[in-house]
Design an enzyme around this catalytic site. Structure first.
Site, PDB file in Angstrom:
ATOM      1  N   ASP A   1     -37.462  26.394  70.613  1.00 24.60           N
ATOM      2  CA  ASP A   1     -36.328  25.579  71.028  1.00 24.60           C
ATOM      3  C   ASP A   1     -36.476  24.135  70.554  1.00 24.60           C
ATOM      4  OD1 ASP A   1     -33.934  25.091  72.747  1.00 24.60           O
ATOM      5  OD2 ASP A   1     -35.344  23.844  73.868  1.00 24.60           O
TER       6      ASP A   1
ATOM      7  N   GLU B   1     -34.987  26.851  66.071  1.00 23.45           N
ATOM      8  CA  GLU B   1     -33.666  26.293  66.346  1.00 23.45           C
ATOM      9  C   GLU B   1     -33.715  24.853  65.824  1.00 23.45           C
ATOM     10  OE1 GLU B   1     -30.635  24.681  69.710  1.00 23.45           O
ATOM     11  OE2 GLU B   1     -32.802  24.501  69.872  1.00 23.45           O
TER      12      GLU B   1
END
Length: 739
Positions: free
Chosen positions: A415, A468
């Site tokens: 993330d 990401e």
């Protein structure tokens, strides 16, 4: 009393930093007498004896009570060496307890363990720090170890000592910053925390950074737990995964899931299903839908449901919301046995400020930077890890490896990588500190990501790492040895945002924004991309995927969304779709309620689901579509310039040009007949997918199963097809030499 008044006070006032120097048994000389000295600090005890366990019938040696808080001492003369003993305590209640003394055991960590940890290279530090069930010298108990270099004193507290930090102080292990204690007699399921005294004499109560299991909020206590009890049955899956390690360009279609809101048990208070309940339901659904993997939103322990798991306080613990760590292992194992991979959303970029967790852990900025220009995350109100500190890097790398080791996960979706790469991420001038070269790159975080990717791939061949990452930082999915960051894949955020911007326009305006649809081809092969529509696109007022579509009614929105999915699955890149998007849920995603499964009774929604199912099966069964995503030779435009008609057409082909798919996407609500599209081969072009099929809720208009190519040049190709292109439809044709 041999203990001095100052030393006595340090125990009574819980200020003693070296309890093993005073407690337990040690050789001692009193006057001319040689013997052993024994001290013990026992809560609620009014009397205590030392019992030689090697002499079954020997009476206990009574100890002197030095303080009513339970500090005892005795000198036993004429004893040459320390011996194996127990303490027999009589409590004020009259209860008698006999137990081995925690202060009679050697440290459970060795110098090599500590050296590698301080160096940042103990990749299995989660097996050393934290709490662990152990048998030492035949005696079962639990070892505790925690890193807190600036603490003045650290104790283990729990129900076993009434959460009183005076009674189980830990020993510091040299200059390592690690504190350690083995407590015999404790077992699995024991709740505990660490009580720390900082340098300003403040008491801090902290959960275990390496805890394997936690109780629910508001208690948040760590729980002694062995995460290795599950008997795995996924050897066939694991062997295949390792065998596929060198084949990165393989079918990858991911279903992103938030376990707490995929389905809930409405008849039981709308509670979320457990790991064990979810496993067969998810496996059945994902298998039917044809996805190859699921990606679960963060499951590491977190106190606040509304963070969706992105504000982690227990990095090594599967959340208790859905069961125990063994239940989570069952969940992964079951999906593996059903042929489904499991990817975890992993959050090493930041952590929350909750006082019971990592923030200012030992009274100093231990895990985070002290300067808010480096240590405070501007967007989320969280803290940023100090990636340059060896022990912090060791913590995070070991955390990544622990999920793969303990729970057999098949990938980590990392993330917020962009926030890790840049020191000025989401900051204004003056709010950040340049690196040592004066640049904006976070050199320590980049080194951390490279090392993590290398170690993951080294220890666990076949495991995927996915970033990401939304910037143009070069080499995210390039190997470290070739100058990259080392991820296998990167989310294609640019394609996602441009494509959604295009489809949110009303059809009449799309011709002016045709570039949004085609621009992504310019950088498509600069990284190994996953084409995504994730959870972030269907919350916070952004609207659901269905309601994003620029159209007037549900039927037209559904047709538009079907055409978008047809284009997405035909476009190069691996696939990811968030739950609910596969059937066109009308409302935004809500983390505390189930998806709207009742919508499947309506053709507009069920038709979208059936289409996604067919797209997955087509994708998996056709190597040109699923094993050819990363090779630039596998894509050619037919026509990228027909903005007036809002039509794009392109080829997917193998490197030998023996297999061809022609894709035609049309994104206006008008029927276009006799629309000519160039193709490279004569012969039969079978219509293998039509998003306007009546089966999916469309009108059924199309090309009667296919078209024979005409010897009419078009779009720079020697042959062409005369097509009927229905409104808001993507068509996929496969070439064969014979009609």
């Amino acid at each position: 009393m041999i203990l001095t008044p100052v030393e006595l006070a340090s125990f009574i006032e819980a200020r003693n930093a070296c309890p093993h120097d005073f407690l337990g048994m040690r050789p001692f000389k009193q006057g001319r007498s040689q013997g052993v000295l024994v001290r013990a600090f026992i809560r609620e005890a009014k009397a205590c004896e030392v019992v030689d366990v090697s002499k079954k019938t020997a009476p206990g040696v009574e100890m002197e009570l030095l303080a009513p808080e339970g500090l005892f001492e005795v000198f036993i003369p004429k004893v040459k060496d320390v011996f194996r003993y127990q303490l027999r305590a009589t409590l004020h209640s009259g209860e008698i307890r006999q137990f081995f003394d925690p202060y009679s055991f050697l440290p459970t960590l060795g110098e090599q363990d500590l050296y590698l940890f301080n160096e940042g290279n103990e990749h299995r530090i989660y097996e050393k720090l934290g709490s662990h069930l152990r048998v030492i010298d035949g005696i079962p108990g639990v070892s505790f170890a925690v890193w807190a270099p600036s603490a003045a004193r650290v104790s283990v507290v729990g129900n076993f000592n009434h959460w009183d930090g005076r009674y189980h102080p830990m020993r510091p292990l040299g200059g390592s910053g690690v504190w350690e204690l083995f407590i015999p007699g404790l077992g699995e399921g024991e709740l505990y925390k660490y009580e720390l005294l900082d340098q300003s004499q403040n008491i801090l109560i902290k959960t275990d950074p390496y805890g394997a299991y936690f109780e629910a909020p508001p208690g948040n206590a760590s729980i002694v737990y062995n995460p290795r009890t599950h008997a795995w049955k996924d050897s066939e899956w694991m062997q295949k995964r390792a065998a596929d390690a060198g084949r990165i360009d393989r079918p990858l279609s991911i279903y992103e899931v938030h376990l707490g809101s995929w389905k809930r048990k409405v008849e039981d208070g709308n509670r979320p299903f457990s790991y064990r309940e979810l496993a067969p339901m998810l496996a059945d659904y994902v298998t039917e839908m044809g996805f190859t993997h699921i990606e679960v939103m963060p499951l590491a322990e977190h106190p606040f449901d509304g963070s969706w798991g992105y504000q982690v306080t227990g990095f090594f613990a599967p959340t208790q919301r859905f069961g125990t760590p063994a239940d989570f292992a069952f969940f992964v194992d079951h999906l593996h046995q059903r042929g489904i991979g499991v990817i975890l959303d992993w959050v090493p970029a930041h952590f929350p400020r909750d006082s019971f967790a990592l923030a200012e852990f030992d009274g100093t900025h231990l895990y985070e930077h002290a300067d808010p220009r480096q240590g405070a995350h501007m967007d989320w109100g969280t803290l940023i890890f100090n990636f340059g500190r060896n022990e912090v890097r060791c913590f995070l790398i070991a955390n990544a490896l622990a999920w793969l080791d303990l729970y057999h996960l098949d990938g980590l979706r990392v993330d917020a990588v962009a926030s890790m790469l840049y020191l000025d991420y989401s900051r204004k001038d003056g709010e950040w500190i340049p690196n040592k070269f004066g640049g904006r790159e976070n050199l320590e975080a980049i080194d951390f990501l490279r090392q993590t990717n290398q170690l993951v791939h080294s220890y666990y061949p076949g495991v995927l790492t996915i970033a990401e990452e939304s910037t143009s930082f070069s080499g995210i999915s390039r190997a470290v040895e070739h100058g990259g960051i080392g991820f296998d894949f990167k989310w294609n955020m640019g394609w996602m945002h441009d494509t959604l911007k295009y489809f949110q326009k009303e059809p009449i305006h799309r011709k002016w924004h045709h570039n949004d649809l085609t621009f992504g081809a310019l950088y498509q092969y600069s990284e190994n991309f996953v084409t995504v529509f994730s959870h972030d696109e269907v919350v916070h007022g952004k609207g659901s995927m269905l309601n994003k579509m620029g159209a007037w009614d549900i039927a037209e929105k559904a047709a538009t969304l079907r055409s978008l999915y047809g284009h997405m699955w035909a476009w190069p890149g691996k696939k990811l779709l968030f739950m609910g998007c596969e059937f066109g849920q009308s409302r935004e995603w809500a983390y505390a309620s189930s998806l709207d499964w009742h919508l499947l009774q309506y053709k507009d929604h069920e038709g979208i689901r059936l289409l996604v199912r067919e797209l997955n099966h087509l994708y998996k069964n056709e190597p040109v579509l699923s094993c050819n995503d990363l090779d630039g030779r596998g894509f050619r435009w037919i026509n990228s310039h027909d903005g007036g008609a809002s039509v794009v057409s392109y080829l997917r082909q193998d490197e030998f040009q023996q297999t061809f798919f022609a894709v035609v996407g049309h994104f206006t609500p008008v029927m276009r007949g006799n629309f000519r599209v160039g193709v490279p081969r004569g012969g039969w072009w079978k219509e293998v997918l039509n998003t306007n099929s009546a089966y999916y809720g469309g009108t059924g208009a199309g090309n009667e199963g296919g078209r024979l190519a005409d010897d009419i040049p078009c779009n720079g190709y020697p042959h062409s097809l005369s097509l009927t292109i229905p409104p808001l439809t993507t068509l996929i044709f496969k070439w064969s030499a014979d009609a």
